[in-house]
Write a protein that holds these residues in place. Structure first.
Motif, PDB file in Angstrom:
ATOM      1  N   THR A 175      22.372  11.792  18.977  1.00 34.98           N
ATOM      2  CA  THR A 175      23.689  11.255  19.316  1.00 34.98           C
ATOM      3  C   THR A 175      23.961  11.397  20.807  1.00 34.98           C
ATOM      4  OG1 THR A 175      24.485  11.893  17.115  1.00 34.98           O
ATOM      5  CG2 THR A 175      26.147  11.370  18.760  1.00 34.98           C
ATOM      6  N   PHE A 176      23.537  12.511  21.404  1.00 32.18           N
ATOM      7  CA  PHE A 176      23.682  12.701  22.845  1.00 32.18           C
ATOM      8  C   PHE A 176      22.900  11.626  23.606  1.00 32.18           C
ATOM      9  CE2 PHE A 176      25.467  16.971  24.140  1.00 32.18           C
ATOM     10  CZ  PHE A 176      26.127  17.195  22.936  1.00 32.18           C
ATOM     11  N   VAL A 234      20.153   2.057  11.703  1.00 26.71           N
ATOM     12  CA  VAL A 234      19.288   3.190  11.968  1.00 26.71           C
ATOM     13  C   VAL A 234      19.562   4.290  10.960  1.00 26.71           C
ATOM     14  CG1 VAL A 234      19.185   2.685  14.430  1.00 26.71           C
ATOM     15  CG2 VAL A 234      20.940   4.220  13.576  1.00 26.71           C
ATOM     16  N   GLN A 235      18.639   5.227  10.905  1.00 26.73           N
ATOM     17  CA  GLN A 235      18.806   6.399  10.065  1.00 26.73           C
ATOM     18  C   GLN A 235      19.043   7.605  10.946  1.00 26.73           C
ATOM     19  OE1 GLN A 235      15.629   6.998   7.310  1.00 26.73           O
ATOM     20  NE2 GLN A 235      16.504   5.632   5.798  1.00 26.73           N
ATOM     21  N   VAL A 236      20.134   8.280  10.734  1.00 22.35           N
ATOM     22  CA  VAL A 236      20.464   9.491  11.468  1.00 22.35           C
ATOM     23  C   VAL A 236      20.719  10.600  10.467  1.00 22.35           C
ATOM     24  CG1 VAL A 236      22.030  10.563  13.127  1.00 22.35           C
ATOM     25  CG2 VAL A 236      21.486   8.144  13.318  1.00 22.35           C
ATOM     26  N   ASP A 237      19.875  11.635  10.494  1.00 21.00           N
ATOM     27  CA  ASP A 237      19.980  12.743   9.544  1.00 21.00           C
ATOM     28  C   ASP A 237      19.946  12.259   8.104  1.00 21.00           C
ATOM     29  OD1 ASP A 237      22.392  14.356  11.695  1.00 21.00           O
ATOM     30  OD2 ASP A 237      20.216  14.407  11.712  1.00 21.00           O
ATOM     31  N   GLU A 241      11.871  15.365  14.644  1.00 27.08           N
ATOM     32  CA  GLU A 241      11.242  14.728  13.496  1.00 27.08           C
ATOM     33  C   GLU A 241      10.747  13.329  13.854  1.00 27.08           C
ATOM     34  OE1 GLU A 241      14.042  14.715  10.350  1.00 27.08           O
ATOM     35  OE2 GLU A 241      14.100  16.898  10.142  1.00 27.08           O
ATOM     36  N   GLU A 242       9.878  12.817  13.008  1.00 29.86           N
ATOM     37  CA  GLU A 242       9.248  11.522  13.269  1.00 29.86           C
ATOM     38  C   GLU A 242      10.276  10.413  13.429  1.00 29.86           C
ATOM     39  OE1 GLU A 242       5.960   8.911  13.773  1.00 29.86           O
ATOM     40  OE2 GLU A 242       6.136  11.088  13.805  1.00 29.86           O
ATOM     41  N   LYS A 243      11.310  10.397  12.591  1.00 32.56           N
ATOM     42  CA  LYS A 243      12.299   9.314  12.666  1.00 32.56           C
ATOM     43  C   LYS A 243      13.091   9.381  13.982  1.00 32.56           C
ATOM     44  CE  LYS A 243      15.676  11.938   9.956  1.00 32.56           C
ATOM     45  NZ  LYS A 243      16.441  11.959   8.687  1.00 32.56           N
ATOM     46  N   THR A 244      13.312  10.595  14.499  1.00 33.79           N
ATOM     47  CA  THR A 244      13.998  10.740  15.779  1.00 33.79           C
ATOM     48  C   THR A 244      13.106  10.259  16.919  1.00 33.79           C
ATOM     49  OG1 THR A 244      15.275  12.621  14.949  1.00 33.79           O
ATOM     50  CG2 THR A 244      15.137  12.362  17.337  1.00 33.79           C
ATOM     51  N   ILE A 245      11.821  10.613  16.846  1.00 33.38           N
ATOM     52  CA  ILE A 245      10.863  10.148  17.854  1.00 33.38           C
ATOM     53  C   ILE A 245      10.812   8.623  17.868  1.00 33.38           C
ATOM     54  CG2 ILE A 245       8.440  10.145  18.551  1.00 33.38           C
ATOM     55  CD1 ILE A 245       9.800  12.778  19.056  1.00 33.38           C
ATOM     56  N   ASN A 246      10.809   8.018  16.684  1.00 29.39           N
ATOM     57  CA  ASN A 246      10.783   6.553  16.594  1.00 29.39           C
ATOM     58  C   ASN A 246      12.015   5.934  17.257  1.00 29.39           C
ATOM     59  OD1 ASN A 246       8.378   6.643  15.197  1.00 29.39           O
ATOM     60  ND2 ASN A 246       9.317   6.470  13.190  1.00 29.39           N
ATOM     61  N   SER A 247      13.177   6.549  17.027  1.00 33.42           N
ATOM     62  CA  SER A 247      14.406   6.041  17.635  1.00 33.42           C
ATOM     63  C   SER A 247      14.362   6.146  19.151  1.00 33.42           C
ATOM     64  CB  SER A 247      15.614   6.820  17.084  1.00 33.42           C
ATOM     65  OG  SER A 247      15.749   6.631  15.692  1.00 33.42           O
ATOM     66  N   LEU A 269      31.947  15.021  19.352  1.00 38.10           N
ATOM     67  CA  LEU A 269      31.211  13.756  19.252  1.00 38.10           C
ATOM     68  C   LEU A 269      30.441  13.681  17.942  1.00 38.10           C
ATOM     69  CD1 LEU A 269      30.287  11.177  20.844  1.00 38.10           C
ATOM     70  CD2 LEU A 269      28.310  12.526  21.591  1.00 38.10           C
ATOM     71  N   ASN A 270      30.502  12.528  17.287  1.00 35.76           N
ATOM     72  CA  ASN A 270      29.689  12.302  16.089  1.00 35.76           C
ATOM     73  C   ASN A 270      28.872  11.030  16.268  1.00 35.76           C
ATOM     74  OD1 ASN A 270      31.271   9.936  15.023  1.00 35.76           O
ATOM     75  ND2 ASN A 270      32.878  11.484  14.843  1.00 35.76           N
ATOM     76  N   ASN A 271      28.018  10.726  15.293  1.00 32.50           N
ATOM     77  CA  ASN A 271      27.070   9.617  15.458  1.00 32.50           C
ATOM     78  C   ASN A 271      27.645   8.252  15.112  1.00 32.50           C
ATOM     79  OD1 ASN A 271      27.182   9.724  12.682  1.00 32.50           O
ATOM     80  ND2 ASN A 271      25.214  10.749  12.465  1.00 32.50           N
ATOM     81  N   SER A 272      28.968   8.155  14.934  1.00 35.34           N
ATOM     82  CA  SER A 272      29.564   6.845  14.689  1.00 35.34           C
ATOM     83  C   SER A 272      29.671   6.068  15.998  1.00 35.34           C
ATOM     84  CB  SER A 272      30.952   6.999  14.059  1.00 35.34           C
ATOM     85  OG  SER A 272      31.861   7.538  14.993  1.00 35.34           O
ATOM     86  N   SER A 273      29.582   4.761  15.899  1.00 30.70           N
ATOM     87  CA  SER A 273      29.647   3.921  17.090  1.00 30.70           C
ATOM     88  C   SER A 273      30.992   4.061  17.793  1.00 30.70           C
ATOM     89  CB  SER A 273      29.396   2.462  16.716  1.00 30.70           C
ATOM     90  OG  SER A 273      30.374   2.022  15.789  1.00 30.70           O
TER      91      SER A 273
END
Length: 353
Positions: free
Chosen positions: A58-59, A180-183, A96-102, A16-20
């Motif tokens: 991604t999960f 969104v920003q992922v990594d 990280e902060e950006k993950t928490i925001n998401s 699995l990757n972070n692509s839609s």
């Protein structure tokens, strides 16, 4: 579609990757095998806990896609995930902060769409803040013991939802596109399955049946009743006719006619009221259905455009490759080495005058 096995699912999670497209494809596969929902969620939380930090979000996006798009066909997914999401949010509270925001944005969406009740959303948010709150409190205690004030602690998160760095845009069809920003990489999430609105969009069969029921029970089109109402005598519809009553017999006869007219009108008005409510319901179903179809159309058009661009690039590479092959030397013009080459000249012949 391939059958479900634990090994196959774990392999798909690994790939699995972070692509839609990757998320939506696996989500569709899981919804198809929804009878294994208990095993799916058990393996999902197990793999999430040991996954790389870059894949944990991604999960969560995968869980969100399965939960929202299975509400009509497999609501058991939402219930089963609900038993493990608190543990997942607590585990990811150190991200990280950006993950928490998401994740905060994800909880806001679930709250707005009624995916989970407010009590569950509150529990999830509390679990997500566990690490931050604990870290702030520990620093405050340490500073007090050391006898120093130290810098002011970081602001502890409140219950107010925190909007992530996602950028929302509205297309011509009023479709929300989230960036969104992922990594550290900017990504546009596009789902072939539309986001579930506050009311679940109807299945085509449900909408067709609702329209057919409406057509078969249209009170306003009942010509027979409308004609009976139109033919009511003036003595029933006009108050002035009471003055023409001469005796008790006429009064009782008129009373009977009036009661019959009242019954007829009450029944017809009741049918009209039911028809009106049915029309509102069908109208709402059509609106939700059209909204979903517009989203699907917009997403399909966007995917078509992306794949057309990729096709053009492939054509360009193919043309470049053909051109390169044509510019290579013709190997058929080289000497035939299989029959042996002519002997090299001797030193005498090389230096002869």
């Amino acid at each position: 579609m391939a059958g479900f096995t634990e090994t196959a699912f774990v392999k798909k999670l690994t790939d699995l990757n972070n692509s839609s497209q990757s998320i939506q494809t696996l989500s569709f596969w899981l919804i198809h095998h929804r009878k294994h929902y208990t095993t799916v969620v058990k393996l999902w939380i197990r793999e999430l806990l040991k996954a790389k930090e870059s894949k944990k979000l991604t999960f969560m996006y995968l869980a969100n896609d399965v939960i929202q798009n299975s509400r009509k066909k497999g609501p058991e997914y939402g219930q089963e995930f609900g038993l493990h999401l608190k543990k997942a949010f607590e585990h990811m509270s150190e991200a990280e902060e950006k993950t928490i925001n998401s994740l905060e944005r994800l909880l806001t969406i679930w709250s707005e769409r009624g995916i989970y009740n407010e009590s569950q959303i509150t529990d999830f948010r509390s679990a997500l803040r566990t690490y931050i709150d604990r870290d702030v409190m520990q620093r405050c205690v340490t500073d007090r013991v050391a006898g120093k004030d130290g810098p002011p602690p970081k602001k502890i998160k409140t219950n107010e939802p925190k909007i992530s760095s996602k950028k929302k845009e509205k297309t011509e069809n009023d479709v929300t596109v989230e960036v969104v920003q992922v990594d550290g990489m900017v990504e546009t999430h596009v789902h072939l399955s539309p986001h579930t609105p506050a009311r679940d969009p109807p299945e085509p069969e449900e909408l067709i049946k609702a329209i057919q029921d409406l057509e078969n029970n249209i009170a306003s089109a009942d010509e027979g009743v409308r004609q009976r109402i139109a033919q009511l005598p003036p003595s029933v519809t006009e108050v002035s006719s009471i003055s023409n009553i001469q005796d008790k017999e006429q009064a009782e006869k008129l009373s009977e006619q009036v009661n019959e007219a009242v019954t007829l009108l009450n029944e017809y008005n009741s049918r009209l009221g039911t028809e009106m409510e049915h029309r509102k319901k069908v109208s709402s179903m059509i609106r939700d259905f059209l909204q979903v179809q517009q989203e699907l159309l917009a997403q399909a058009e966007q995917n078509l455009e992306e794949y057309q661009d990729k096709l053009i690039k492939v054509y360009n590479v193919r043309n470049e490759l053909k051109s390169h092959i044509q510019n290579l030397p013709d190997l058929t013009q080289l000497p035939n080495v299989t029959d042996g080459l002519a002997p090299l000249p001797s030193a005498e012949h090389l230096f002869m005058p």
